[in-house]
Design a protein around this motif. Structure first.
Motif, PDB file in Angstrom:
ATOM      1  N   UNK A 175      -1.361 -11.793  -6.092  1.00 35.28           N
ATOM      2  CA  UNK A 175      -1.224 -11.475  -7.263  1.00 35.28           C
ATOM      3  C   UNK A 175      -2.131 -10.684  -8.112  1.00 35.28           C
ATOM      4  N   UNK A 176      -1.857  -9.393  -8.281  1.00 28.20           N
ATOM      5  CA  UNK A 176      -2.720  -8.424  -8.962  1.00 28.20           C
ATOM      6  C   UNK A 176      -2.290  -8.393 -10.329  1.00 28.20           C
ATOM      7  N   UNK A 177      -3.518  -8.716 -11.156  1.00 30.78           N
ATOM      8  CA  UNK A 177      -3.551  -8.498 -12.793  1.00 30.78           C
ATOM      9  C   UNK A 177      -4.261  -7.328 -12.887  1.00 30.78           C
ATOM     10  N   UNK A 178      -3.812  -6.342 -13.717  1.00 30.15           N
ATOM     11  CA  UNK A 178      -4.196  -5.259 -14.276  1.00 30.15           C
ATOM     12  C   UNK A 178      -4.636  -5.269 -15.710  1.00 30.15           C
ATOM     13  N   UNK A 179      -5.841  -4.502 -15.875  1.00 33.42           N
ATOM     14  CA  UNK A 179      -6.273  -4.477 -17.484  1.00 33.42           C
ATOM     15  C   UNK A 179      -6.690  -3.091 -18.013  1.00 33.42           C
ATOM     16  N   UNK A 201       1.621   4.373 -20.531  1.00 29.99           N
ATOM     17  CA  UNK A 201       0.696   4.156 -19.331  1.00 29.99           C
ATOM     18  C   UNK A 201       1.453   3.550 -18.252  1.00 29.99           C
ATOM     19  N   UNK A 202       1.437   4.230 -17.076  1.00 27.46           N
ATOM     20  CA  UNK A 202       2.190   3.626 -15.748  1.00 27.46           C
ATOM     21  C   UNK A 202       1.151   3.332 -14.643  1.00 27.46           C
ATOM     22  N   UNK A 203       1.212   2.267 -14.376  1.00 26.04           N
ATOM     23  CA  UNK A 203       0.209   1.699 -13.351  1.00 26.04           C
ATOM     24  C   UNK A 203       0.680   2.050 -11.922  1.00 26.04           C
ATOM     25  N   UNK A 204      -0.142   2.506 -11.108  1.00 26.85           N
ATOM     26  CA  UNK A 204       0.250   2.456  -9.572  1.00 26.85           C
ATOM     27  C   UNK A 204      -0.557   1.572  -8.540  1.00 26.85           C
ATOM     28  N   UNK A 205      -0.272   1.109  -7.913  1.00 21.41           N
ATOM     29  CA  UNK A 205      -1.155  -0.043  -6.976  1.00 21.41           C
ATOM     30  C   UNK A 205      -0.898   0.366  -5.634  1.00 21.41           C
ATOM     31  N   UNK A 206      -1.880   0.629  -4.910  1.00 22.52           N
ATOM     32  CA  UNK A 206      -1.765   0.765  -3.558  1.00 22.52           C
ATOM     33  C   UNK A 206      -2.332  -0.237  -2.522  1.00 22.52           C
ATOM     34  N   UNK A 227       2.929  -8.576  -7.851  1.00 25.28           N
ATOM     35  CA  UNK A 227       2.882  -9.282  -6.593  1.00 25.28           C
ATOM     36  C   UNK A 227       3.131  -8.537  -5.566  1.00 25.28           C
ATOM     37  N   UNK A 228       2.218  -8.608  -4.519  1.00 28.93           N
ATOM     38  CA  UNK A 228       2.401  -7.930  -3.275  1.00 28.93           C
ATOM     39  C   UNK A 228       2.769  -8.932  -2.362  1.00 28.93           C
ATOM     40  N   UNK A 229       4.031  -8.875  -1.634  1.00 26.65           N
ATOM     41  CA  UNK A 229       4.375  -9.772  -0.723  1.00 26.65           C
ATOM     42  C   UNK A 229       4.287  -9.256   0.735  1.00 26.65           C
ATOM     43  N   UNK A 230       5.089 -10.102   1.613  1.00 25.43           N
ATOM     44  CA  UNK A 230       5.346  -9.800   3.360  1.00 25.43           C
ATOM     45  C   UNK A 230       3.782  -9.057   3.692  1.00 25.43           C
ATOM     46  N   UNK A 231       2.871  -9.801   3.516  1.00 21.78           N
ATOM     47  CA  UNK A 231       1.664  -9.485   4.125  1.00 21.78           C
ATOM     48  C   UNK A 231       1.279 -10.223   5.567  1.00 21.78           C
TER      49      UNK A 231
END
Length: 263
Positions: A175-179, A201-206, A227-231
């Motif tokens: 679970x990634x929370x961005x500020x 603003x558009x957030x990009x997560x890698x 939320x990043x799943x299937x790890x």
């Protein structure tokens, strides 16, 4: 006795040497590369010493000025500071114009400073208005000419820092929370506002799979919780994020990588 032609040549040589040695000092004192550097609306005026200056032998004087952006708008009510320019093509409509410039103002905290920068955040807080700054130097009783910045509009020119990330593991997912970046303190005193109040603003997560050395973009959007799943279990991952500003077609630098081990 020195021949007349030699004496005349000597006088000419002395005269030319004297002229070269008495060139106006202000040109060599004049500050160089005077410009605004802006991050998250922290607006700092910076400059370099003049060609003849080294060390801390000089002091600097800073002034600033706001330039009215003066847009034209149709309205029945006269906007503040505007004057009636012309009438519209239909009854009851007026067009107002606002333009001009204000006088240069001294920045008291930077009047006689030995620093090579000056914080003008408070003086340039109307972020959609254009500003100018200028600097002059003084050394050994001599003053330079003023050296002025290019036109500076904070909204257009400030650079946005990358988002701050908090990461939590939840049942094999991340679970990634961005500020969004913080604004200068003076903005926070007025009300609880964010840089998101000024831009879309558009957030990009890698995510980077360290085992496969493969990077994948897992999210792009306006939400600040991802939320990043299937790890893959027993694998190592690093997460990094950036901010994209669609209106300006500009992106921030990437955040620092946050790495985790999936059990």
């Amino acid at each position: 006795m020195m021949p007349k032609h030699c004496f005349l040549g000597f006088l000419i040589s002395v005269f030319l040497t004297g002229v070269a040695g008495t060139q106006p000092a202000h040109e060599s004192l004049k500050p160089q590369r005077v410009q605004f550097q802006s991050r998250n609306f922290h607006n700092i005026l910076q400059w370099k010493p003049g060609r003849s200056l080294t060390g801390n032998s000089s002091v600097y004087f800073v002034q600033y000025k706001i330039m009215f952006s003066c847009s034209m708008k149709s309205s029945h009510q006269k906007p503040s500071g505007c004057w009636q320019h012309t009438s519209c093509n239909f009854p009851g409509c007026r067009t107002w114009a606002k333009y001009g410039q204000r006088q240069w103002k001294n920045k008291e905290d930077c009047w006689g400073t030995q620093e090579l920068f000056c914080d003008l955040t408070s003086e340039t807080s109307d972020i959609q208005e254009p500003y100018y700054g200028r600097v002059r130097a003084a050394s050994a009783g001599s003053y330079s000419e003023w050296s002025m910045t290019p036109r500076f509009t904070p909204w257009w020119e400030t650079k946005i820092d990358p988002p701050v990330m908090n990461i939590t593991q939840v049942n094999g997912s991340l679970l990634v929370i961005l500020h969004a970046p913080n604004l200068p303190y003076r903005y926070q005193k007025e009300k609880n506002i964010s840089i998101e109040d000024y831009y879309e603003l558009v957030y990009r997560v890698f995510i980077i799979n360290n085992s496969l050395e493969k990077e994948q973009k897992v999210y792009e959007g306006v939400h600040r919780m991802v939320e990043i799943e299937a790890l893959i279990p027993h694998s190592s991952y690093c997460v990094v994020a950036e901010i994209y500003q669609p209106m300006l077609d500009r992106r921030s630098q990437r955040s620092e990588e946050r790495c985790v081990e999936i059990p």
